[in-house]
Write a protein that holds these residues in place. Structure first.
Motif, PDB file in Angstrom:
ATOM      1  N   HIS A 282      57.284 -36.585  47.648  1.00 38.74           N
ATOM      2  CA  HIS A 282      57.409 -36.264  49.075  1.00 38.74           C
ATOM      3  C   HIS A 282      58.086 -37.416  49.819  1.00 38.74           C
ATOM      4  O   HIS A 282      58.938 -37.184  50.697  1.00 38.74           O
ATOM      5  N   ALA A 283      57.717 -38.647  49.476  1.00 35.16           N
ATOM      6  CA  ALA A 283      58.316 -39.814  50.120  1.00 35.16           C
ATOM      7  C   ALA A 283      59.817 -39.878  49.833  1.00 35.16           C
ATOM      8  O   ALA A 283      60.607 -40.258  50.711  1.00 35.16           O
ATOM      9  N   CYS A 284      60.220 -39.505  48.621  1.00 35.60           N
ATOM     10  CA  CYS A 284      61.646 -39.515  48.269  1.00 35.60           C
ATOM     11  C   CYS A 284      62.434 -38.549  49.156  1.00 35.60           C
ATOM     12  O   CYS A 284      63.551 -38.854  49.595  1.00 35.60           O
ATOM     13  N   ALA A 289      66.069 -38.100  53.710  1.00 37.31           N
ATOM     14  CA  ALA A 289      66.363 -37.465  55.000  1.00 37.31           C
ATOM     15  C   ALA A 289      66.582 -38.479  56.115  1.00 37.31           C
ATOM     16  O   ALA A 289      66.825 -38.098  57.255  1.00 37.31           O
ATOM     17  N   GLY A 290      66.465 -39.769  55.769  1.00 37.00           N
ATOM     18  CA  GLY A 290      66.751 -40.801  56.759  1.00 37.00           C
ATOM     19  C   GLY A 290      65.540 -41.527  57.314  1.00 37.00           C
ATOM     20  O   GLY A 290      65.695 -42.421  58.154  1.00 37.00           O
ATOM     21  N   GLN A 295      57.685 -45.106  57.651  1.00 37.49           N
ATOM     22  CA  GLN A 295      57.459 -43.706  58.017  1.00 37.49           C
ATOM     23  C   GLN A 295      57.205 -42.848  56.782  1.00 37.49           C
ATOM     24  O   GLN A 295      56.281 -42.023  56.754  1.00 37.49           O
ATOM     25  N   ALA A 296      58.013 -43.057  55.759  1.00 39.20           N
ATOM     26  CA  ALA A 296      57.845 -42.289  54.522  1.00 39.20           C
ATOM     27  C   ALA A 296      56.488 -42.561  53.888  1.00 39.20           C
ATOM     28  O   ALA A 296      55.830 -41.656  53.374  1.00 39.20           O
ATOM     29  N   GLU A 299      53.665 -40.890  56.113  1.00 39.93           N
ATOM     30  CA  GLU A 299      53.745 -39.431  56.134  1.00 39.93           C
ATOM     31  C   GLU A 299      53.595 -38.812  54.751  1.00 39.93           C
ATOM     32  O   GLU A 299      53.666 -37.594  54.595  1.00 39.93           O
ATOM     33  N   SER A 300      53.377 -39.658  53.738  1.00 40.94           N
ATOM     34  CA  SER A 300      53.212 -39.147  52.372  1.00 40.94           C
ATOM     35  C   SER A 300      51.794 -39.333  51.847  1.00 40.94           C
ATOM     36  O   SER A 300      51.523 -39.063  50.684  1.00 40.94           O
ATOM     37  N   GLY A 301      50.894 -39.831  52.700  1.00 42.01           N
ATOM     38  CA  GLY A 301      49.498 -39.945  52.296  1.00 42.01           C
ATOM     39  C   GLY A 301      49.062 -41.307  51.830  1.00 42.01           C
ATOM     40  O   GLY A 301      47.935 -41.466  51.345  1.00 42.01           O
TER      41      GLY A 301
END
Length: 333
Positions: A282-284, A289-290, A295-296, A299-301
């Motif tokens: 999900h992080a990838c 996506a920028g 943030q990655a 937002e990925s847990g």
């Protein structure tokens, strides 16, 4: 009526714990070894300081210096990763103490407390990165393993202070308080180490072993993994940073131990790594996506950057920053 000295009572208690652990099949091997050495140390303390067996006095500092090493190896091999050849190097402090015992016993006043202090401090530092690094500890125990290991580190530091107190007793007085210090502080510390080492949250670890199973169990495992994969992917459960094994087991209506065993047999990984693989994928997507690395991560847990970076490197063999740099820039709509 004969009265057993306190260290010997503690040793018997530790032996009972060890026997119960063996009979029930609970606890990892290195934790049992640690428990055994704690019992042996209390027996030696009893014989030297209560029964006057002075011939064993030369052994006490050597066996004492082995305990912190076993604590460290037990921590690494049960909570973090499997035992490796590099762990054998932790016998070196005991070898140094043995050499000093034979050649310059005066150095023991510094060496033994130093060994306890260094290992206690190293354990606290390793734990400062949080519970995310305890890969082999079962998820359902939450933060308990982290607190228990911190308690063990604290016991090592208290033991170092007790050794300092013994040295001070000989320097400032006549050493008359030494047996009391050893009996109460030393013996209680060793007892606490053994008891904490067998606490369920840290003794109940996921072994990275693949066991042979019957064909019908293989079919059941495959079916359960299909259900789990579907649940995790479609529900995006991996995005929950507080996800635990017990949460997954409740959603699937299967016992937590059954689910953990299936994940291990089907993937060769523990639960944490299985879930983290989804999070990294999900992080990838977010990085491509920028999104920036922080943030990655959030937002990925993931809760901590150190765990995110380590897991990303394990799964993708590069850092998140490198992935973001190498990924094609998102096209404008």
């Amino acid at each position: 009526m004969p009265v057993l000295p306190l260290p010997l009572v503690f040793a018997l208690f530790l032996c009972v714990m060890l026997l119960q652990s063996a009979l029930r099949g609970e606890g990892a091997g290195w934790l049992r070894v640690l428990l055994l050495f704690c019992a042996i140390q209390n027996v030696l303390i009893a014989f030297v300081h209560h029964y006057g067996v002075s011939e064993l006095r030369i052994v006490l500092p050597i066996t004492a210096s082995i305990i912190p090493s076993f604590v460290w190896v037990a921590f690494k091999s049960t909570a973090v990763r499997s035992f490796g050849p590099a762990d054998l190097a932790h016998i070196i402090p005991a070898v140094i103490v043995a050499f000093a015992t034979l050649t310059n016993p005066a150095l023991l006043d510094v060496l033994v407390p130093l060994v306890f202090f260094l290992y206690g401090s190293a354990l606290l530092f390793a734990l400062s990165r949080g519970e995310d690094q305890l890969h082999r500890v079962r998820l359902q125990h939450g933060s308990s393993p982290l607190f228990i290991w911190r308690g063990i580190a604290a016991v090592l530091l208290v033991s170092a202070l007790s050794d300092v107190a013994i040295v001070a007793d000989h320097i400032l007085g006549d050493g008359s308080y030494t047996p009391w210090i050893v009996s109460f502080i030393g013996s209680v510390s060793v007892l606490a180490l053994g008891a904490l080492a067998m606490a369920k949250p840290i003794a109940d670890v996921e072994e990275n072993v693949v066991v042979s199973v019957a064909p019908e169990e293989q079919i059941e495992d495959a079916a359960l993994m299909l259900r789990l994969d579907t649940l995790v992917r479609e529900g995006e459960l991996y995005l929950n940073p507080d996800l635990t094994l017990s949460m997954l087991s409740r959603r699937l209506s299967v016992p937590a131990k059954r689910l953990s065993t299936t994940i291990n047999r089907e993937t060769g990984q523990n639960v944490s790594r299985y879930i983290n693989a989804f999070r990294i994928e999900h992080a990838c997507v977010l990085l491509s996506a920028g999104k920036n690395v922080t943030q990655a991560m959030l937002e990925s847990g993931f809760n901590t950057k150190s765990n995110f970076n380590r897991e990303f490197l394990r799964v993708k063999h590069c850092t998140p920053s490198d992935w973001r740099t190498l990924s094609p820039a998102p096209t404008a709509a």
